[in-house]
Design a protein around this motif. Structure first.
Motif, PDB file in Angstrom:
ATOM      1  N   ARG A 155       2.606  15.623 -12.622  1.00  0.00           N
ATOM      2  CA  ARG A 155       2.456  14.857 -11.256  1.00  0.00           C
ATOM      3  C   ARG A 155       2.972  15.795 -10.209  1.00  0.00           C
ATOM      4  NH1 ARG A 155       0.786   9.441 -11.103  1.00  0.00           N
ATOM      5  NH2 ARG A 155       0.406   8.628 -13.376  1.00  0.00           N
ATOM      6  N   PHE A 156       2.474  15.700  -8.981  1.00  0.00           N
ATOM      7  CA  PHE A 156       3.071  16.377  -7.925  1.00  0.00           C
ATOM      8  C   PHE A 156       2.501  15.895  -6.761  1.00  0.00           C
ATOM      9  CE2 PHE A 156       0.074  19.565  -9.245  1.00  0.00           C
ATOM     10  CZ  PHE A 156      -0.453  19.690  -7.815  1.00  0.00           C
ATOM     11  N   LEU A 157       3.388  15.872  -5.516  1.00  0.00           N
ATOM     12  CA  LEU A 157       3.211  15.397  -4.131  1.00  0.00           C
ATOM     13  C   LEU A 157       2.776  16.692  -3.227  1.00  0.00           C
ATOM     14  CD1 LEU A 157       3.308  12.592  -2.808  1.00  0.00           C
ATOM     15  CD2 LEU A 157       5.549  13.471  -1.977  1.00  0.00           C
ATOM     16  N   VAL A 158       1.889  16.205  -2.715  1.00  0.00           N
ATOM     17  CA  VAL A 158       1.297  17.195  -1.494  1.00  0.00           C
ATOM     18  C   VAL A 158       1.614  16.514  -0.235  1.00  0.00           C
ATOM     19  CG1 VAL A 158      -0.515  18.770  -0.789  1.00  0.00           C
ATOM     20  CG2 VAL A 158      -0.194  18.251  -3.265  1.00  0.00           C
ATOM     21  N   ASP A 159       2.081  17.045   0.858  1.00  0.00           N
ATOM     22  CA  ASP A 159       2.228  16.443   2.135  1.00  0.00           C
ATOM     23  C   ASP A 159       2.009  17.646   3.403  1.00  0.00           C
ATOM     24  OD1 ASP A 159       2.396  14.375   3.931  1.00  0.00           O
ATOM     25  OD2 ASP A 159       4.749  14.168   3.555  1.00  0.00           O
ATOM     26  N   GLU A 160       1.950  17.210   4.546  1.00  0.00           N
ATOM     27  CA  GLU A 160       1.985  18.040   5.655  1.00  0.00           C
ATOM     28  C   GLU A 160       3.178  17.931   6.424  1.00  0.00           C
ATOM     29  OE1 GLU A 160      -0.100  20.198   6.604  1.00  0.00           O
ATOM     30  OE2 GLU A 160      -1.999  19.402   5.456  1.00  0.00           O
ATOM     31  N   PRO A 161       3.792  18.965   7.100  1.00  0.00           N
ATOM     32  CA  PRO A 161       4.777  18.453   8.127  1.00  0.00           C
ATOM     33  C   PRO A 161       4.435  17.691   9.154  1.00  0.00           C
ATOM     34  CG  PRO A 161       3.642  20.739   8.378  1.00  0.00           C
ATOM     35  CD  PRO A 161       2.923  20.086   7.228  1.00  0.00           C
ATOM     36  N   SER A 162       5.607  17.181   9.815  1.00  0.00           N
ATOM     37  CA  SER A 162       5.173  16.248  10.994  1.00  0.00           C
ATOM     38  C   SER A 162       4.471  16.634  11.762  1.00  0.00           C
ATOM     39  CB  SER A 162       6.728  15.651  11.446  1.00  0.00           C
ATOM     40  OG  SER A 162       7.421  16.772  11.884  1.00  0.00           O
ATOM     41  N   ALA A 163       4.545  17.988  12.283  1.00  0.00           N
ATOM     42  CA  ALA A 163       3.710  18.530  13.312  1.00  0.00           C
ATOM     43  C   ALA A 163       2.043  18.279  12.864  1.00  0.00           C
ATOM     44  CB  ALA A 163       4.116  19.951  13.535  1.00  0.00           C
ATOM     45  N   LEU A 164       1.685  18.249  11.800  1.00  0.00           N
ATOM     46  CA  LEU A 164       0.425  17.951  11.114  1.00  0.00           C
ATOM     47  C   LEU A 164       0.180  16.589  10.746  1.00  0.00           C
ATOM     48  CD1 LEU A 164      -0.264  21.468   9.752  1.00  0.00           C
ATOM     49  CD2 LEU A 164      -0.855  20.653  12.207  1.00  0.00           C
ATOM     50  N   ALA A 165       0.938  15.561  11.350  1.00  0.00           N
ATOM     51  CA  ALA A 165       0.678  14.183  10.871  1.00  0.00           C
ATOM     52  C   ALA A 165       1.334  13.756   9.612  1.00  0.00           C
ATOM     53  CB  ALA A 165      -0.675  13.801  10.974  1.00  0.00           C
ATOM     54  N   GLY A 166       2.131  14.540   8.880  1.00  0.00           N
ATOM     55  CA  GLY A 166       2.681  14.184   7.779  1.00  0.00           C
ATOM     56  C   GLY A 166       4.250  13.861   7.678  1.00  0.00           C
ATOM     57  N   ASP A 167       4.685  13.627   6.502  1.00  0.00           N
ATOM     58  CA  ASP A 167       6.094  13.169   6.455  1.00  0.00           C
ATOM     59  C   ASP A 167       6.999  14.319   5.907  1.00  0.00           C
ATOM     60  OD1 ASP A 167       5.399  10.422   7.320  1.00  0.00           O
ATOM     61  OD2 ASP A 167       4.828  10.027   4.957  1.00  0.00           O
ATOM     62  N   ASP A 168       6.258  15.440   5.910  1.00  0.00           N
ATOM     63  CA  ASP A 168       7.162  16.760   5.179  1.00  0.00           C
ATOM     64  C   ASP A 168       7.802  16.338   4.054  1.00  0.00           C
ATOM     65  OD1 ASP A 168       7.765  19.205   5.343  1.00  0.00           O
ATOM     66  OD2 ASP A 168       9.281  19.161   6.740  1.00  0.00           O
ATOM     67  N   ALA A 169       7.175  15.403   3.199  1.00  0.00           N
ATOM     68  CA  ALA A 169       7.956  15.187   1.807  1.00  0.00           C
ATOM     69  C   ALA A 169       7.690  16.330   0.685  1.00  0.00           C
ATOM     70  CB  ALA A 169       7.392  13.664   1.309  1.00  0.00           C
ATOM     71  N   ALA A 170       6.594  17.091   0.993  1.00  0.00           N
ATOM     72  CA  ALA A 170       6.498  17.975   0.012  1.00  0.00           C
ATOM     73  C   ALA A 170       5.669  19.040   0.690  1.00  0.00           C
ATOM     74  CB  ALA A 170       5.620  17.482  -1.060  1.00  0.00           C
ATOM     75  N   PRO A 171       5.615  20.406  -0.118  1.00  0.00           N
ATOM     76  CA  PRO A 171       4.708  21.155   0.620  1.00  0.00           C
ATOM     77  C   PRO A 171       3.405  20.978   0.866  1.00  0.00           C
ATOM     78  CG  PRO A 171       5.698  22.356  -1.401  1.00  0.00           C
ATOM     79  CD  PRO A 171       5.897  20.739  -1.470  1.00  0.00           C
TER      80      PRO A 171
ATOM     81  N   VAL B 114       0.129  10.827   5.303  1.00  0.00           N
ATOM     82  CA  VAL B 114      -1.225  11.891   4.724  1.00  0.00           C
ATOM     83  C   VAL B 114      -0.933  12.466   3.578  1.00  0.00           C
ATOM     84  CG1 VAL B 114      -2.020  12.142   7.075  1.00  0.00           C
ATOM     85  CG2 VAL B 114      -0.530  13.669   5.982  1.00  0.00           C
ATOM     86  N   ALA B 115       0.127  11.961   2.783  1.00  0.00           N
ATOM     87  CA  ALA B 115       0.473  12.426   1.582  1.00  0.00           C
ATOM     88  C   ALA B 115      -0.427  12.186   0.365  1.00  0.00           C
ATOM     89  CB  ALA B 115       1.983  12.393   1.134  1.00  0.00           C
ATOM     90  N   THR B 116      -0.436  13.233  -0.865  1.00  0.00           N
ATOM     91  CA  THR B 116      -1.447  13.066  -1.955  1.00  0.00           C
ATOM     92  C   THR B 116      -0.516  13.219  -3.261  1.00  0.00           C
ATOM     93  OG1 THR B 116      -3.158  13.922  -0.677  1.00  0.00           O
ATOM     94  CG2 THR B 116      -3.587  13.653  -3.121  1.00  0.00           C
ATOM     95  N   GLU B 117      -0.571  12.208  -3.868  1.00  0.00           N
ATOM     96  CA  GLU B 117       0.022  12.214  -5.213  1.00  0.00           C
ATOM     97  C   GLU B 117      -1.031  12.905  -6.433  1.00  0.00           C
ATOM     98  OE1 GLU B 117       2.867   9.519  -7.754  1.00  0.00           O
ATOM     99  OE2 GLU B 117       0.791   8.918  -8.143  1.00  0.00           O
ATOM    100  N   ILE B 118      -0.800  14.213  -6.566  1.00  0.00           N
ATOM    101  CA  ILE B 118      -1.739  14.826  -7.538  1.00  0.00           C
ATOM    102  C   ILE B 118      -1.224  14.593  -9.127  1.00  0.00           C
ATOM    103  CG2 ILE B 118      -2.531  17.171  -8.430  1.00  0.00           C
ATOM    104  CD1 ILE B 118      -3.459  16.334  -5.701  1.00  0.00           C
ATOM    105  N   GLN B 119      -2.355  14.174  -9.887  1.00  0.00           N
ATOM    106  CA  GLN B 119      -2.500  14.236 -11.264  1.00  0.00           C
ATOM    107  C   GLN B 119      -3.036  15.343 -11.896  1.00  0.00           C
ATOM    108  OE1 GLN B 119      -0.741  11.680 -13.397  1.00  0.00           O
ATOM    109  NE2 GLN B 119      -1.075  12.787 -14.964  1.00  0.00           N
TER     110      GLN B 119
END
Length: 157
Positions: free
Chosen positions: A39-55, A29-34
Motif C-alpha cells: 500500500r502507498f499514498l499518492v497526493d498532489e502538492p497544495s498548489a495543485l489542490a492536494g495536501d502534499d502528503a505524498a509524491p 485529492v489523494a489516493t491510497e493505492i493497493q
C-alpha cells in the motif's frame, strides 16, 4: 542464464504477466493505492489542490522509470559481465498543467519532455557502459511505456 530466464525459457506461459493496482480516494485529492500486498499514498502538492502528503502521480511515474532503469541496468550488467559499483539515475520531466485544469486544450496533459541521466561508477570503459545503456533502453518496460503509445481503455463500474 538466471533462474528467472531459465524458468521463462522452459515455459513461455510464465512470461505473460498481468498487474492489477487499485486506488481509493482519500483526503482532498489523494489516493491510497493497493498493489499486491503493498500500500502507498499518492497526493498532489497544495498548489495543485492536494495536501502534499505524498509524491504526486507524475513523481511516481518518474520514480517507476528510474527504478526500472536501475533494475534493468543491474540485470544486464550482470549478464554482460560488467561491474556496476554504484548507479544513480535521475529523471526530470516537463509538464504544462494548463491542460490538466482545462485552461488550454491544445497541449498534452502529461510530460512533453523527459530526460534521464545515468551516473555509473565501475571499472569498465565508457564505451562498455554506453553499450549497456543502449541494451537497457531496448529492454526497460517502463521506458517502453513512456516511449510508445499503450492501448488504454476505461469504463465506469
Amino acid at each position: 542464464m538466471s533462474a528467472c530466464n531459465e524458468r521463462i525459457a522452459r515455459d513461455v506461459s510464465t512470461a505473460a504477466l498481468t498487474y492489477t493496482v487499485t486506488g481509493r480516494g482519500v483526503g482532498s485529492v489523494a489516493t491510497e493505492i493497493q498493489a499486491g500486498k503493498h500500500r502507498f499514498l499518492v497526493d498532489e502538492p497544495s498548489a495543485l489542490a492536494g495536501d502534499d502528503a505524498a509524491p504526486s502521480p507524475v513523481e511516481y511515474a518518474l520514480g517507476a522509470l528510474v527504478s526500472c532503469q536501475v533494475i534493468v541496468f543491474r540485470l544486464y550488467a550482470q549478464s554482460l559481465g560488467l561491474t556496476i559499483d554504484e548507479i544513480e539515475i535521475t529523471a526530470e520531466g516537463d509538464l504544462d498543467a494548463r491542460k490538466l485544469f482545462g485552461i488550454d486544450e491544445s497541449g498534452r496533459a502529461g510530460f512533453h519532455d523527459v530526460r534521464v541521466k545515468v551516473d555509473i561508477d565501475g571499472p569498465n570503459t565508457v564505451e562498455e557502459y554506453e553499450n549497456l545503456r543502449r541494451v537497457v533502453d531496448a529492454h526497460c518496460p517502463v521506458l517502453d511505456i513512456f516511449s510508445n503509445p499503450v492501448p488504454t481503455s476505461g469504463s465506469l463500474a
